[in-house]
Design an enzyme around this catalytic site. Structure first.
Site, PDB file in Angstrom:
ATOM      1  N   SER A  16      88.361 135.777  -2.879  1.00 21.57           N
ATOM      2  CA  SER A  16      88.973 134.504  -2.490  1.00 21.57           C
ATOM      3  C   SER A  16      88.380 133.298  -3.217  1.00 21.57           C
ATOM      4  O   SER A  16      89.043 132.279  -3.373  1.00 21.57           O
ATOM      5  CB  SER A  16      88.864 134.317  -0.977  1.00 21.57           C
ATOM      6  N   GLU A  52      90.890 117.918   8.389  1.00 19.58           N
ATOM      7  CA  GLU A  52      89.549 118.093   8.942  1.00 19.58           C
ATOM      8  C   GLU A  52      88.849 119.098   8.056  1.00 19.58           C
ATOM      9  O   GLU A  52      89.494 119.904   7.378  1.00 19.58           O
ATOM     10  CB  GLU A  52      89.600 118.609  10.381  1.00 19.58           C
ATOM     11  N   LYS A  79      92.269 128.149  -1.773  1.00 24.39           N
ATOM     12  CA  LYS A  79      92.739 127.033  -0.939  1.00 24.39           C
ATOM     13  C   LYS A  79      93.713 126.115  -1.678  1.00 24.39           C
ATOM     14  O   LYS A  79      94.611 125.534  -1.081  1.00 24.39           O
ATOM     15  CB  LYS A  79      91.551 126.226  -0.417  1.00 24.39           C
TER      16      LYS A  79
HETATM   17  C1  LIG Z   1      87.886 128.762   3.141  1.00 28.07           C
HETATM   18  C2  LIG Z   1      87.569 130.034   2.480  1.00 28.07           C
HETATM   19  C3  LIG Z   1      87.780 131.291   3.109  1.00 28.07           C
HETATM   20  C4  LIG Z   1      88.272 131.422   4.517  1.00 28.07           C
HETATM   21  O1  LIG Z   1      89.545 130.929   4.759  1.00 28.07           O
HETATM   22  P1  LIG Z   1      90.801 131.843   5.055  1.00 28.07           P
HETATM   23  O2  LIG Z   1      91.811 130.893   5.590  1.00 28.07           O
HETATM   24  O3  LIG Z   1      90.393 132.881   6.048  1.00 28.07           O
HETATM   25  O4  LIG Z   1      91.213 132.451   3.783  1.00 28.07           O
HETATM   26  C5  LIG Z   1      87.494 132.438   2.393  1.00 28.07           C
HETATM   27  N1  LIG Z   1      87.017 132.386   1.136  1.00 28.07           N
HETATM   28  C6  LIG Z   1      86.793 131.213   0.503  1.00 28.07           C
HETATM   29  C7  LIG Z   1      86.258 131.236  -0.886  1.00 28.07           C
HETATM   30  C8  LIG Z   1      87.069 130.005   1.155  1.00 28.07           C
HETATM   31  O5  LIG Z   1      86.841 128.851   0.520  1.00 28.07           O
END
Ligand SMILES: *Cc1c(COP(=O)(O)O)cnc(C)c1O
Length: 398
Positions: free
Chosen positions: A373, A106, A84
């Site tokens: 992610s 938000e 993010k």
């Molecule tokens: C917020 C988040 C997601 C989901 O968000 P996307 O916009 O679909 O990438 C996935 N993995 C983590 C670790 C997150 O914090």
């Protein structure tokens, strides 16, 4: 193509009062795009503050177990522990360029709120985060984290007091105070130009994967796998490969307790076309178009829709969207922890689970990249409870 459209999806479904703000944003963004100083400054933020480039890690034990090469794109190693930050730093830099002194956002689980509060602290901006009262109660640690970073968190009590209500409130607040306020959106969602802006700030993930696989393996990956909530880490992973038809693009959706139940968050697998949050896309909704309550063990994946570009990639058959249940994700969370010593975010564990589910489709010479992610520290307690190993408030005695 009409402005901000991906096939029939996307667009700008916003109140008259927001059209001015969206136009101003688009103009500023186009200018920033053609200014090499903006790109250089963004790159510097990513390097000096976020810690990029992130590792593209050869998972040797996992590869040996599966019988083909698996690389993990380690977004979990970024500052704040997820992808993010790539996006919020870009939008915050754009805010500074536009002379805005205040960021608003938000948040549902709090992760995007924390990322925005971080970027605000880094750049000396003020920050207001809108959060459903119910979510504030469930995620009190993240509320405190945002406050620690200097943000003010506002409780939203309308409707179900969750993410969709917080989203509506943030949009209202933006239209009230456009002059000094920048609205930071956390995924490839919302009215044009947000899905494009967020994708372009996240494509650094895919760009790094592309140049590094070419350099190290002298070829492109066979497949890319990522999880989708709104879809930003997946879009960032996929985007630089869209024209490379030989590269499979595969996304995991949160199937919660199962696609045969109502407790899931798999928009493409279980949703229909609608308009919400300023865009046309695919949403989980009832027959009247009321957004449905969504559920996933993963707080970051329980967005009731998906970004418009994903909806389009699905329609044209370029990317695949497959459901992964809570149980499968928890198994993968434990598996990756044990086989590689990497505890993934429970969101990312959905992508790992899909790798495990699809393993028979890959052959010895294949090169599969999974985007991790985020890191799983935030999830350890909840997974321990899910497995009955932890009680709320502490370790269970043997
Ligand atoms: C917020 C988040 C997601 C989901 O968000 P996307 O916009 O679909 O990438 C996935 N993995 C983590 C670790 C997150 O914090």
């Amino acid at each position: 193509m009409k402005k901000g459209r991906y096939g029939p999806y996307g667009g700008q479904y916003a109140a008259e009062t927001l059209m001015y703000a969206l136009d101003e944003l688009e103009t500023a963004y186009r200018q920033a795009q053609s200014d090499p100083k903006f790109a250089a400054e963004y790159k510097r933020f990513l390097r000096e503050y976020a810690g990029r480039p992130s590792l593209l890690y050869y998972a040797e034990r996992l590869s040996n177990a599966l019988g083909f090469t698996v690389l993990l794109k380690r977004e979990d190693l970024n500052h704040t522990g997820a992808h993010k930050i790539n996006n919020v730093l870009g939008q915050a830099l754009l805010a500074v360029r536009m002379g805005k002194k205040r960021l608003i956002a938000e948040t549902g689980a709090g992760q995007h709120g924390v990322a925005t509060a971080t970027a605000a602290a880094y750049l000396g901006l003020s920050c207001d985060v809108f959060m459903g009262q119910e979510d504030m109660r469930r995620q009190s640690l993240n509320v405190y984290r945002m406050e620690l970073l200097g943000a003010q968190v506002h409780a939203v009590t309308d409707g179900t007091a969750t993410l969709k209500d917080a989203t509506s409130e943030a949009l209202r607040e933006w239209s009230r105070r456009v002059s000094d306020t920048f609205y930071v959106i956390g995924s490839v969602v919302g009215p044009h130009p947000y899905p494009e802006i967020v994708r372009n700030f996240q494509r650094v993930i895919g760009d790094e994967i592309r140049s590094e696989t070419l350099e190290r393996y002298n070829r492109l990956p066979t497949a890319l796998i990522a999880c989708v909530g709104g879809g930003s880490n997946a879009m960032g992973t996929f985007y630089p490969f869209i024209d490379d038809k030989g590269v499979r693009l595969i996304a995991s959706e949160a199937a919660g307790r199962g696609m045969d139940t109502e407790t899931h968050a798999a928009s493409i697998s279980g949703g229909t076309v609608g308009v919400f949050h300023g865009m046309k896309s695919i949403f989980l909704q009832d027959d009247e178009g009321q957004i449905a309550p969504v559920y996933s063990i993963s707080a970051g994946l329980d967005y009731p829709g998906i970004g418009p570009e994903h909806a389009h990639l699905h329609d044209i058959g370029r990317a695949e969207y497959l459901p992964v249940t809570d149980d499968e994700a928890v198994d993968a969370f434990e598996y990756l922890s044990r086989i590689e010593g990497i505890i993934p975010a429970i969101e990312s564990a959905h992508a790992v689970a899909l790798l495990l589910k699809l393993k028979d489709q890959f052959k010895k010479d294949d090169l599969v990249v999974v985007t991790v992610s985020g890191r799983g520290d935030k999830d350890v307690e909840a997974i321990g409870q899910y497995r009955g190993r932890l009680k709320v408030g502490g370790m269970q005695s043997e």
